[in-house]
Design a protein around this motif. Structure first.
Motif, PDB file in Angstrom:
ATOM      1  N   ILE A   3       0.820  -1.217   0.000  1.00 48.97           N
ATOM      2  CA  ILE A   3       0.000   0.000   0.000  1.00 48.97           C
ATOM      3  C   ILE A   3       0.854   1.267   0.000  1.00 48.97           C
ATOM      4  N   ILE A   4       1.975   1.255   0.677  1.00 48.07           N
ATOM      5  CA  ILE A   4       2.846   2.435   0.712  1.00 48.07           C
ATOM      6  C   ILE A   4       3.456   2.682  -0.661  1.00 48.07           C
ATOM      7  N   GLU A   5       3.890   1.620  -1.331  1.00 47.24           N
ATOM      8  CA  GLU A   5       4.416   1.785  -2.693  1.00 47.24           C
ATOM      9  C   GLU A   5       3.343   2.355  -3.619  1.00 47.24           C
ATOM     10  N   PHE A   6       2.113   1.862  -3.472  1.00 47.40           N
ATOM     11  CA  PHE A   6       1.002   2.389  -4.269  1.00 47.40           C
ATOM     12  C   PHE A   6       0.753   3.858  -3.938  1.00 47.40           C
ATOM     13  N   PHE A   7       0.698   4.192  -2.655  1.00 49.42           N
ATOM     14  CA  PHE A   7       0.489   5.586  -2.244  1.00 49.42           C
ATOM     15  C   PHE A   7       1.579   6.491  -2.814  1.00 49.42           C
ATOM     16  N   ILE A  59      -1.279  15.880  11.973  1.00 50.95           N
ATOM     17  CA  ILE A  59      -1.968  14.623  12.300  1.00 50.95           C
ATOM     18  C   ILE A  59      -0.991  13.452  12.418  1.00 50.95           C
ATOM     19  N   LEU A  60      -0.104  13.283  11.449  1.00 54.90           N
ATOM     20  CA  LEU A  60       0.771  12.113  11.448  1.00 54.90           C
ATOM     21  C   LEU A  60       2.009  12.266  12.327  1.00 54.90           C
ATOM     22  N   GLU A 127       2.512  -0.057  10.703  1.00 58.18           N
ATOM     23  CA  GLU A 127       2.388   0.878  11.835  1.00 58.18           C
ATOM     24  C   GLU A 127       1.294   1.904  11.559  1.00 58.18           C
ATOM     25  N   LEU A 128       1.229   2.402  10.326  1.00 54.13           N
ATOM     26  CA  LEU A 128       0.203   3.389   9.965  1.00 54.13           C
ATOM     27  C   LEU A 128      -1.193   2.769   9.969  1.00 54.13           C
ATOM     28  N   SER A 129      -1.281   1.493   9.682  1.00 56.70           N
ATOM     29  CA  SER A 129      -2.566   0.793   9.731  1.00 56.70           C
ATOM     30  C   SER A 129      -3.038   0.603  11.166  1.00 56.70           C
ATOM     31  N   GLN A 145      -5.549   5.272   6.461  1.00 58.38           N
ATOM     32  CA  GLN A 145      -6.789   5.740   5.836  1.00 58.38           C
ATOM     33  C   GLN A 145      -6.759   7.249   5.656  1.00 58.38           C
ATOM     34  N   ALA A 146      -6.207   7.974   6.623  1.00 63.83           N
ATOM     35  CA  ALA A 146      -6.116   9.435   6.495  1.00 63.83           C
ATOM     36  C   ALA A 146      -5.313   9.807   5.251  1.00 63.83           C
ATOM     37  N   ILE A 147      -4.228   9.083   5.009  1.00 64.79           N
ATOM     38  CA  ILE A 147      -3.419   9.361   3.813  1.00 64.79           C
ATOM     39  C   ILE A 147      -4.207   9.010   2.554  1.00 64.79           C
ATOM     40  N   GLY A 148      -4.754   7.814   2.496  1.00 69.00           N
ATOM     41  CA  GLY A 148      -5.452   7.364   1.291  1.00 69.00           C
ATOM     42  C   GLY A 148      -6.729   8.132   1.008  1.00 69.00           C
TER      43      GLY A 148
END
Length: 176
Positions: A3-7, A59-60, A127-129, A145-148
């Motif tokens: 998911i991070i690579e996709f983001f 936020i992060l 960790e973000l999840s 989710q906040a990022i996506g």
């Protein structure tokens, strides 16, 4: 691909398309007010960059946004705290970016720092999840989710609005 690579891939694409979407516009075109309740390109871009800055820093990371840390409100003559959420159409249409090239320097700072932040995530987003953050006015959600949802999906939606406004201006809608 995790998911991070996709983001990271999609975030780079979003930033490139946003940069390209305003690269050929005059100051007047940044502030074109279409029919109905449409916001200006200036407002939409400002809102997206400010939102990413707030999510990334406040936020992060629990840090002051780049907007405040580097005194961008003073440099640009814009409000220090708001970032567009909840503003009326009338308020949004009053927002003026007198120096788009200076604003794009701020945007480049935010975008590069966010891209660097994601590049430093080494656990594929685990960790973000697991970490829950509070995003006003949406409430609590996993940081991933906040990022996506906010920094990608929400901002891509606004990019679509910018493309539509470009069409009203007689320009190609999505310059890529």
């Amino acid at each position: 691909m995790n998911i991070i690579e996709f983001f990271r891939l999609e975030q780079r694409r979003l930033h490139e398309w946003m940069r390209n979407s305003v690269s050929d516009l005059s100051v007047e075109e940044w502030h074109y007010q279409g029919p109905g309740r449409v916001n200006t390109i200036a407002f939409l871009l400002w809102h997206c960059v400010r939102t990413e800055d707030n999510i990334l820093r406040f936020i992060l990371q629990g840090r002051q946004p780049i907007w405040n840390e580097e005194e961008w409100p003073t440099r640009l003559g814009l409000p220090p705290r708001v970032q567009g959420t909840g503003m009326s159409t009338e308020e949004a249409r009053q927002l003026r970016i007198a120096d788009p090239s200076l604003f794009m320097e701020y945007a480049a700072r935010v975008w590069q720092e966010f891209e660097d932040y994601l590049a430093a995530v080494k656990d594929g987003g685990a960790e973000l999840s697991a970490r829950i953050v509070k995003v006003k006015p949406l409430g609590e959600m996993p940081a991933i989710q906040a990022i996506g949802q906010i920094c990608l999906t929400h901002c891509f939606t606004h990019l679509g609005e910018i493309a539509h406004i470009r069409g009203e201006l007689g320009k190609p809608g999505m310059p890529i």
